[in-house]
Design an enzyme around this catalytic site. Structure first.
Site, PDB file in Angstrom:
ATOM      1  CG  ASN A  62      10.566  27.020  15.210  1.00 28.37           C
ATOM      2  OD1 ASN A  62      11.769  27.266  15.162  1.00 28.37           O
ATOM      3  ND2 ASN A  62       9.725  27.748  15.935  1.00 28.37           N
ATOM      4  CB  CYS A  71      17.252  31.617  14.213  1.00 33.64           C
ATOM      5  SG  CYS A  71      18.365  30.191  14.237  1.00 33.64           S
ATOM      6  N   GLY A  72      19.814  33.069  16.182  1.00 38.61           N
ATOM      7  CA  GLY A  72      21.178  33.563  16.157  1.00 38.61           C
ATOM      8  C   GLY A  72      22.099  32.766  15.251  1.00 38.61           C
ATOM      9  CG  ASN A  73      23.435  28.876  15.926  1.00 37.36           C
ATOM     10  OD1 ASN A  73      24.482  29.450  16.152  1.00 37.36           O
ATOM     11  ND2 ASN A  73      22.927  27.978  16.763  1.00 37.36           N
ATOM     12  CG  HIS A 165      16.214  32.401  25.445  1.00 37.14           C
ATOM     13  ND1 HIS A 165      16.625  31.267  24.780  1.00 37.14           N
ATOM     14  CD2 HIS A 165      16.143  33.390  24.509  1.00 37.14           C
ATOM     15  CE1 HIS A 165      16.807  31.553  23.508  1.00 37.14           C
ATOM     16  NE2 HIS A 165      16.521  32.826  23.313  1.00 37.14           N
ATOM     17  CD  GLU A 216      16.370  26.048  19.074  1.00 40.31           C
ATOM     18  OE1 GLU A 216      15.678  26.923  18.516  1.00 40.31           O
ATOM     19  OE2 GLU A 216      17.403  25.576  18.582  1.00 40.31           O
ATOM     20  CB  CYS A 225      19.745  27.570  20.731  1.00 36.00           C
ATOM     21  SG  CYS A 225      18.595  28.968  20.736  1.00 36.00           S
ATOM     22  N   GLY A 226      21.743  29.867  18.972  1.00 36.40           N
ATOM     23  CA  GLY A 226      22.510  31.103  19.102  1.00 36.40           C
ATOM     24  C   GLY A 226      21.932  32.067  20.113  1.00 36.40           C
ATOM     25  CB  THR A 227      18.555  33.534  20.642  1.00 36.83           C
ATOM     26  OG1 THR A 227      17.806  32.320  20.523  1.00 36.83           O
ATOM     27  CG2 THR A 227      18.481  34.325  19.344  1.00 36.83           C
ATOM     28  N   GLY A 228      20.007  31.247  22.472  1.00 35.63           N
ATOM     29  CA  GLY A 228      20.120  30.572  23.752  1.00 35.63           C
ATOM     30  C   GLY A 228      21.494  30.762  24.374  1.00 35.63           C
TER      31      GLY A 228
END
Length: 280
Positions: A62, A71-73, A165, A216, A225-228
């Site tokens: 980060n 990180c999904g994105n 999350h 985040e 946020c992809g995982t979000g």
């Protein structure tokens, strides 16, 4: 040092090919190059490394130098880099992360932009696996659970998508002080490894859509946020807003993702965009 800048849903990271060029100080480097005034600028640093168990390995740092699990994105951009730079010659690949191996498919691709699907695996609801603490020991899941943090009464749903999350449903995301409440939840003592906080509004139109803003850990409020997004959809389903096996449109302030909680796994579909490359 050669670098690549990619963004997915406005979540922008600096990517470095570490197959030939190992980075010995990634935490310190991430803080320097993520600075938008004195560095390259980004939400953090992602290293692309060799792996013994997958096509490549991803490590994410980060902007504050802390290392993330997933990180999904960011992982979609890793797949785009590997394909565009001919590190792989197929449209399906595996990427090793601190949250396990993820499986990706490149659905559409051109030199600038690609549409990529990621199998994010199953959401985790068990409190000690998220992790959360200071809750009633008999709780097997924390779903729509009322807690009091300072002067705030919040109903939270807690999920791990490889990182922690806390999802909070609200009537209007545009009226939420994301930084104030997000930082309050983050430092509440309930989350020993920190937490990403998602504020979710069930969209009235179109059907099967939500609006979301994210605070985040390590970065503050980000554009996406992809995982979000995955955690938010999982929270919607366990709170009976939607049914499984339906594609849900997740609307961030300036972009969108398409998430499907299919059987036991969550699938995420979204764009990955190359912004520029250069030398630092």
């Amino acid at each position: 040092m050669d670098f690549y800048k990619y963004q997915a849903c406005g979540n922008d990271y600096i990517y470095i090919n570490c197959f030939e060029n190992p980075i010995l100080n990634p935490s310190e480097l991430s803080q320097k190059i993520s600075d938008r005034h004195f560095g390259i600028g980004g939400d953090g640093l992602i290293l692309i490394l060799p792996s013994n168990i997958a096509d490549a390995k991803m490590r994410i740092f980060n902007a504050d130098g802390s290392e993330g699990n997933m990180c999904g994105n960011g992982i979609r951009c890793v797949a785009k880099y590997l394909y565009d730079e001919k590190k792989i010659n197929k449209k399906e690949c595996t990427i090793e992360t601190k949250s396990g191996i993820k499986y990706l498919k490149i659905l559409e691709s051109d030199p600038t932009k690609s549409l990529i699907e990621v199998n994010m695996g199953p959401p985790i609801f068990k409190p000690d696996k998220i992790p959360v603490s200071n809750f009633d020991k008999i709780l097997t899941k924390i779903i729509n659970y009322l807690i009091k943090i300072y002067e705030l009464d919040l109903e939270i749903t807690c999920i791990s998508m490889g990182n922690p999350h806390c999802v909070i449903f609200v009537d209007d995301v545009s009226k939420i002080d994301v930084t104030k409440i997000g930082k309050t939840v983050q430092t509440s003592g309930y989350f020993p490894k920190g937490v990403n906080v998602e504020f979710v509004e069930i969209a009235r139109t179109p059907e099967k859509a939500i609006k979301i803003r994210v605070y985040e850990r390590g970065s503050g409020e980000t554009l996406a946020c992809g995982t979000g997004a995955c955690a938010a959809v999982a929270a919607c389903i366990v709170n009976n807003f939607f049914d499984k096996n339906n594609e849900i449109t997740v609307n961030f302030p300036k972009s969108k993702l398409f998430i499907e909680y299919k059987d036991t796994n969550i699938l995420m579909r979204g764009e990955a965009v190359k912004v520029f490359s250069g030398v630092y």
